[in-house]
Enzyme design. Structure first.
Site, PDB file in Angstrom:
ATOM      1  N   ILE A   1      22.350 -41.565  19.997  1.00  0.00           N
ATOM      2  CA  ILE A   1      21.820 -42.859  20.463  1.00  0.00           C
ATOM      3  C   ILE A   1      21.509 -43.742  19.257  1.00  0.00           C
ATOM      4  O   ILE A   1      21.847 -44.931  19.227  1.00  0.00           O
ATOM      5  CB  ILE A   1      20.565 -42.649  21.343  1.00  0.00           C
ATOM      6  CG1 ILE A   1      20.935 -41.851  22.594  1.00  0.00           C
ATOM      7  CG2 ILE A   1      19.949 -43.993  21.729  1.00  0.00           C
ATOM      8  CD1 ILE A   1      19.743 -41.342  23.395  1.00  0.00           C
TER       9      ILE A   1
ATOM     10  N   GLY B   1      15.891 -46.124  29.917  1.00  0.00           N
ATOM     11  CA  GLY B   1      16.950 -45.994  28.905  1.00  0.00           C
ATOM     12  C   GLY B   1      18.339 -45.740  29.451  1.00  0.00           C
ATOM     13  O   GLY B   1      19.291 -46.436  29.107  1.00  0.00           O
TER      14      GLY B   1
ATOM     15  N   HIS C   1      10.680 -46.415  31.462  1.00  0.00           N
ATOM     16  CA  HIS C   1      11.631 -45.334  31.132  1.00  0.00           C
ATOM     17  C   HIS C   1      13.008 -45.575  31.783  1.00  0.00           C
ATOM     18  O   HIS C   1      13.467 -44.785  32.606  1.00  0.00           O
ATOM     19  CB  HIS C   1      11.068 -43.968  31.558  1.00  0.00           C
ATOM     20  CG  HIS C   1      11.684 -42.822  30.801  1.00  0.00           C
ATOM     21  ND1 HIS C   1      11.006 -41.659  30.507  1.00  0.00           N
ATOM     22  CD2 HIS C   1      12.924 -42.649  30.269  1.00  0.00           C
ATOM     23  CE1 HIS C   1      11.796 -40.826  29.840  1.00  0.00           C
ATOM     24  NE2 HIS C   1      12.978 -41.420  29.686  1.00  0.00           N
TER      25      HIS C   1
ATOM     26  N   ARG D   1      10.703 -40.621  22.949  1.00  0.00           N
ATOM     27  CA  ARG D   1       9.720 -39.893  23.748  1.00  0.00           C
ATOM     28  C   ARG D   1       8.324 -40.422  23.427  1.00  0.00           C
ATOM     29  O   ARG D   1       7.954 -40.572  22.254  1.00  0.00           O
ATOM     30  CB  ARG D   1       9.789 -38.394  23.458  1.00  0.00           C
ATOM     31  CG  ARG D   1      10.936 -37.681  24.169  1.00  0.00           C
ATOM     32  CD  ARG D   1      10.764 -37.693  25.675  1.00  0.00           C
ATOM     33  NE  ARG D   1      11.796 -36.998  26.433  1.00  0.00           N
ATOM     34  CZ  ARG D   1      12.865 -37.579  27.000  1.00  0.00           C
ATOM     35  NH1 ARG D   1      13.069 -38.874  26.881  1.00  0.00           N
ATOM     36  NH2 ARG D   1      13.730 -36.852  27.704  1.00  0.00           N
TER      37      ARG D   1
ATOM     38  N   GLU E   1       3.487 -40.368  31.288  1.00  0.00           N
ATOM     39  CA  GLU E   1       4.175 -41.211  32.284  1.00  0.00           C
ATOM     40  C   GLU E   1       3.926 -40.669  33.691  1.00  0.00           C
ATOM     41  O   GLU E   1       3.947 -39.463  33.883  1.00  0.00           O
ATOM     42  CB  GLU E   1       5.691 -41.194  32.021  1.00  0.00           C
ATOM     43  CG  GLU E   1       6.077 -41.835  30.704  1.00  0.00           C
ATOM     44  CD  GLU E   1       7.574 -41.668  30.385  1.00  0.00           C
ATOM     45  OE1 GLU E   1       8.357 -41.325  31.295  1.00  0.00           O
ATOM     46  OE2 GLU E   1       7.936 -41.878  29.223  1.00  0.00           O
TER      47      GLU E   1
ATOM     48  N   ASP F   1       9.598 -48.009  26.090  1.00  0.00           N
ATOM     49  CA  ASP F   1      10.222 -47.559  27.346  1.00  0.00           C
ATOM     50  C   ASP F   1       9.688 -46.199  27.755  1.00  0.00           C
ATOM     51  O   ASP F   1       9.919 -45.752  28.866  1.00  0.00           O
ATOM     52  CB  ASP F   1      11.746 -47.486  27.143  1.00  0.00           C
ATOM     53  CG  ASP F   1      12.510 -47.204  28.437  1.00  0.00           C
ATOM     54  OD1 ASP F   1      12.188 -47.852  29.463  1.00  0.00           O
ATOM     55  OD2 ASP F   1      13.411 -46.344  28.439  1.00  0.00           O
TER      56      ASP F   1
HETATM   57  C1  DGY Z   1      16.803 -38.458  28.799  1.00  0.00           C
HETATM   58  O1  DGY Z   1      17.961 -38.293  29.191  1.00  0.00           O
HETATM   59  O2  DGY Z   1      16.221 -37.634  28.100  1.00  0.00           O
HETATM   60  C2  DGY Z   1      16.125 -39.725  29.184  1.00  0.00           C
HETATM   61  O3  DGY Z   1      14.826 -39.800  28.778  1.00  0.00           O
HETATM   62  C3  DGY Z   1      16.307 -40.025  30.635  1.00  0.00           C
HETATM   63  O4  DGY Z   1      17.591 -40.543  30.687  1.00  0.00           O
END
Ligand code: DGY
Length: 324
Positions: A162, A291, A289, A242, A271, A266
């Site tokens: 990512i 993403g 959250h 995270r 959470e 996010d």
């Molecule tokens: C993940 O995949 O770990 C994300 O936080 C949710 O898509």
């Protein structure tokens, strides 16, 4: 109708319709209505006698859950790349492989990271509120001046798949990308990004700090009152990795004092019950959250989560196995 010849799978969360349709074709499966995460006790009860468990972030797949299911469950597949909600060591000790869904969500999450970064830098929350609340009285030369993004230094903590997507997008903004990982990447993966052997060194060049490292004992609380002081004054913090990597009290304090100009978040500790101090802060842009939340990505995640189960039930390993 029960399908005795097909493997039994317990799915802890409601998944996108085409994913659930495939699950119901491939398996004798229990799926869930839309709703919050199940308790550990409900997962243990529901998954009794199942061959596989399909879980997601927010589920607590603890050693206790694994111990209760190890007689029958042969694979745990998580609908996520992150696996901090699964006690992978306990699963491995029980001989249960854990599959996850990397790669397929990298673009969506990199896009969303940029949404957070731009929104925080350009005060999108304050501007949108002004328009919606009808408090905007017209253009002025000094209204909601934000922070320039182009040409600045982007510091990425965790240049994985990512992070590399975020860095690729940053090059379009003429940013200089810096990063810290435990080990330096190949030149091909770095694509010109500047490596820092320590997080402390990275913090010092972070006009924008992007948190994309996994949650581990070493990264929990890494962004705290001490480390925030190392950022250049007026830095912007973005977290799409995270939540617990950030000490909320310290970040809220830094946002209030202006030491950190803005943040885009996010992910959060606890959470969905985020630290209430964030809610009234104008200089933080908050998303729930999201993403990986595009239709295309969530379908790809679902298919990979199913493929991970099928591979193990066919006698192999998950297509994408969690390795720690
Ligand atoms: C993940 O995949 O770990 C994300 O936080 C949710 O898509």
């Amino acid at each position: 109708m029960t399908q005795p010849n097909r493997p039994k799978v317990f799915v802890t969360r409601h998944l996108p319709d085409p994913v659930e349709a495939r699950i119901l074709r491939e398996f004798d499966a229990t799926v869930q209505p839309e709703g919050p995460a199940l308790s550990a006790a409900a997962i243990i009860k529901g998954a009794q006698g199942c061959d596989a468990l399909l879980v997601a972030p927010g589920d607590a797949i603890t050693a206790e859950v694994i111990d209760a299911l190890k007689g029958s469950v042969r694979v745990i597949s998580t609908f996520s790349v992150g696996f901090d909600h699964v006690d992978v060591k306990a699963a491995q000790a029980a001989g249960i492989p854990v599959g996850h869904t990397p790669d397929v969500l990298s673009d969506a999450t990199a896009d969303l990271t940029w949404l957070l970064l731009l929104a925080a830098a350009r005060r999108a929350h304050e501007g949108e509120k002004m328009v919606r609340d009808v408090t905007w009285t017209g253009w002025t030369p000094t209204q909601l001046m934000g922070t320039q993004v182009s040409g600045k230094r982007l510091a990425i903590l965790g240049l994985g798949r990512i992070g590399q997507g975020v860095a690729k997008r940053a090059r379009g903004f003429d940013m200089v990308v810096h990063y810290h990982n435990r080990s330096r990447l190949s030149a091909d993966q770095e694509q010109g990004a500047v490596y820092h052997a320590s997080a402390e060194s990275l913090f010092q060049v972070a006009d924008f700090l992007c948190l994309l490292c996994p949650l581990t004992p070493a990264t929990k609380g890494l962004i705290n009152s001490e480390t925030l002081k190392k950022l250049p004054p007026g830095a912007i913090v973005v977290n799409s990795g995270r939540g617990p990597v950030v000490d909320d009290v310290a970040l809220i304090e830094a946002l209030k004092s202006g030491r950190v100009a803005a943040a885009g978040l996010d992910v959060y500790v606890g959470e969905p019950n985020i630290h209430p101090g964030y809610r009234d802060l104008p200089n933080v842009y908050l998303l729930p959250h999201l993403g990986s939340a595009t239709v295309e990505t969530r379908l790809a995640m679902g298919n990979l989560a199913i493929d991970n189960i099928l591979a193990v039930l066919a006698g192999g390993r998950p297509v994408r196995e969690v390795v720690i």
